[in-house]
Scaffold this active site. Structure first.
Site, PDB file in Angstrom:
ATOM      1  N   HIS A  56       0.858  -1.183   0.000  1.00  0.00           N
ATOM      2  CA  HIS A  56       0.000   0.000   0.000  1.00  0.00           C
ATOM      3  C   HIS A  56       0.898   1.238   0.000  1.00  0.00           C
ATOM      4  O   HIS A  56       2.081   1.155   0.336  1.00  0.00           O
ATOM      5  CB  HIS A  56      -0.889   0.003   1.235  1.00  0.00           C
ATOM      6  CG  HIS A  56      -1.932  -1.061   1.224  1.00  0.00           C
ATOM      7  ND1 HIS A  56      -3.006  -1.042   2.087  1.00  0.00           N
ATOM      8  CD2 HIS A  56      -2.085  -2.184   0.470  1.00  0.00           C
ATOM      9  CE1 HIS A  56      -3.780  -2.087   1.864  1.00  0.00           C
ATOM     10  NE2 HIS A  56      -3.227  -2.803   0.892  1.00  0.00           N
ATOM     11  N   GLU A  58       1.119   3.731   2.004  1.00  0.00           N
ATOM     12  CA  GLU A  58       1.711   4.045   3.314  1.00  0.00           C
ATOM     13  C   GLU A  58       2.851   3.088   3.657  1.00  0.00           C
ATOM     14  O   GLU A  58       3.896   3.522   4.157  1.00  0.00           O
ATOM     15  CB  GLU A  58       0.644   3.994   4.412  1.00  0.00           C
ATOM     16  CG  GLU A  58      -0.466   5.011   4.259  1.00  0.00           C
ATOM     17  CD  GLU A  58      -1.668   4.497   3.460  1.00  0.00           C
ATOM     18  OE1 GLU A  58      -2.757   5.075   3.625  1.00  0.00           O
ATOM     19  OE2 GLU A  58      -1.511   3.545   2.664  1.00  0.00           O
ATOM     20  N   CYS A  86      -5.690   2.061   6.118  1.00  0.00           N
ATOM     21  CA  CYS A  86      -6.361   0.794   6.428  1.00  0.00           C
ATOM     22  C   CYS A  86      -5.752   0.220   7.713  1.00  0.00           C
ATOM     23  O   CYS A  86      -4.750   0.738   8.213  1.00  0.00           O
ATOM     24  CB  CYS A  86      -6.184  -0.183   5.267  1.00  0.00           C
ATOM     25  SG  CYS A  86      -4.524  -0.893   5.147  1.00  0.00           S
TER      26      CYS A  86
END
Length: 159
Positions: A56, A58, A86
């Site tokens: 992801h 991040e 998330c």
């Protein structure tokens, strides 16, 4: 730090998310990590091009920032992400000790376009015996010596 600097970094995260979609590289997510008013790292979601479900935006930007700064501890850093993190990314943000999270879209916005993590939040609140993913504990007695060794080691790096 002035609000305009925060907005500048967020706009970069948003641009990364848009670029990712336009280039057909994956989901509409981008992130920036800054320290002392300077960008340390930036990344878009890399799940599709890397075949890595953990890549992801991040997570990817945390990896890059750690490499750039030569540390696993991002204390003093802030993350700007185009969407509320998330559960996996939020966990990584905590483990990296990032000081503050700035986000644009919400988890509800993400769910509305097919990125719904609600089931994970539900699962985390359920006892292991009630989770949809099977959990089976095996060989705890064989695994404990490694923990005891860690506990007894004087020359270790706590993290």
């Amino acid at each position: 730090m002035e609000n305009t600097v925060h907005e500048k970094f967020m706009r970069i995260a948003i641009e990364l998310s848009e670029y990712n979609v336009k280039q057909n590289l994956g989901g509409p997510f981008g992130a920036v990590i800054a320290k002392d008013g300077m960008i340390v790292a930036r990344s878009a979601n890399r799940v599709v091009p890397t075949n890595d479900p953990t890549a992801h935006a991040e997570i990817s930007v945390i990896r890059l920032a750690c490499q750039e700064l030569g540390t696993y501890d991002l204390t003093g850093c802030e993350i700007y992400t185009s969407c509320e993190p998330c559960p996996m990314c939020l966990g990584a943000i905590y483990w990296a000790r990032i000081d503050k999270v700035y986000y644009a879209n919400t988890k509800a916005d993400a769910a509305a376009i097919g990125f719904n993590d609600h089931f994970i939040y539900d699962e985390l609140g359920s006892p292991m015996s009630d989770r949809k993913l099977g959990f089976v504990q095996l060989l705890r007695d064989e695994a404990l010596p490694a923990f005891k060794l860690w506990e007894a080691t004087e020359n270790k790096t706590d993290y």
